[in-house]
Motif scaffolding. Structure first.
Motif, mmCIF file in Angstrom:
data_model
loop_
_atom_site.group_PDB
_atom_site.id
_atom_site.type_symbol
_atom_site.label_atom_id
_atom_site.label_comp_id
_atom_site.label_asym_id
_atom_site.label_seq_id
_atom_site.Cartn_x
_atom_site.Cartn_y
_atom_site.Cartn_z
ATOM 1 N N ALA A 4 5.678 4.329 -4.380
ATOM 2 C CA ALA A 4 5.796 2.902 -4.070
ATOM 3 C C ALA A 4 7.263 2.646 -3.753
ATOM 4 O O ALA A 4 8.119 2.739 -4.626
ATOM 5 C CB ALA A 4 5.336 2.038 -5.242
ATOM 6 N N LEU A 42 2.312 3.532 -1.117
ATOM 7 C CA LEU A 42 2.437 2.081 -1.063
ATOM 8 C C LEU A 42 3.789 1.775 -0.425
ATOM 9 O O LEU A 42 4.784 1.519 -1.096
ATOM 10 C CB LEU A 42 2.325 1.466 -2.458
ATOM 11 C CG LEU A 42 2.293 -0.054 -2.519
ATOM 12 C CD1 LEU A 42 1.149 -0.611 -1.686
ATOM 13 C CD2 LEU A 42 2.166 -0.523 -3.953
ATOM 14 N N SER A 73 4.002 -3.905 3.366
ATOM 15 C CA SER A 73 3.501 -3.987 1.998
ATOM 16 C C SER A 73 4.530 -4.720 1.146
ATOM 17 O O SER A 73 5.650 -4.254 0.985
ATOM 18 C CB SER A 73 3.240 -2.586 1.428
ATOM 19 O OG SER A 73 4.398 -1.811 1.445
ATOM 20 N N VAL A 78 3.029 -4.856 -6.729
ATOM 21 C CA VAL A 78 2.909 -3.402 -6.682
ATOM 22 C C VAL A 78 2.301 -2.867 -7.973
ATOM 23 O O VAL A 78 1.418 -2.019 -7.949
ATOM 24 C CB VAL A 78 4.283 -2.735 -6.414
ATOM 25 C CG1 VAL A 78 4.225 -1.237 -6.646
ATOM 26 C CG2 VAL A 78 4.743 -3.044 -5.011
#
Length: 94
Positions: A4, A42, A73, A78
């Motif tokens: 992420a 992500l 994103s 998250v």
């Protein structure tokens, strides 16, 4: 593998770039064709940047699932997305 963060315009997690940063054992884990793996990216546009590279890295889609983002994103939320993925995988494994 869960990532992420920034996609780095396709450079940050490019397998060829990572090969110069990771040790031999980590690379062996990533390329192990007999081990089922989920790659979760992500990061903005990660579908475009990373999907094909990791399918190629694993030698196809056998024992591989890839979760990516198609567009941008947002950073907010998250934790909830990663938690939902963990919960789903753990539930499936049980």
């Amino acid at each position: 593998m869960i990532y992420a963060g920034h996609s780095g315009f396709g450079i940050d997690l490019d397998p060829d770039v990572l090969a110069n940063k990771l040790d031999v054992d980590d690379i062996a884990d990533l390329t192990n064709k007999s081990r089922y793996q989920i790659f979760f990216f992500l990061a903005c546009h990660s579908y475009l940047y990373y999907k094909d590279a990791y399918v190629k890295l694993k030698g196809g889609l056998k024992n591989l699932d890839i979760v990516t983002v198609g567009l941008s994103s947002p950073v907010a939320g998250v934790f909830h997305v990663v938690r939902a993925l963990f919960d789903s995988v753990i539930s499936w494994a049980e």
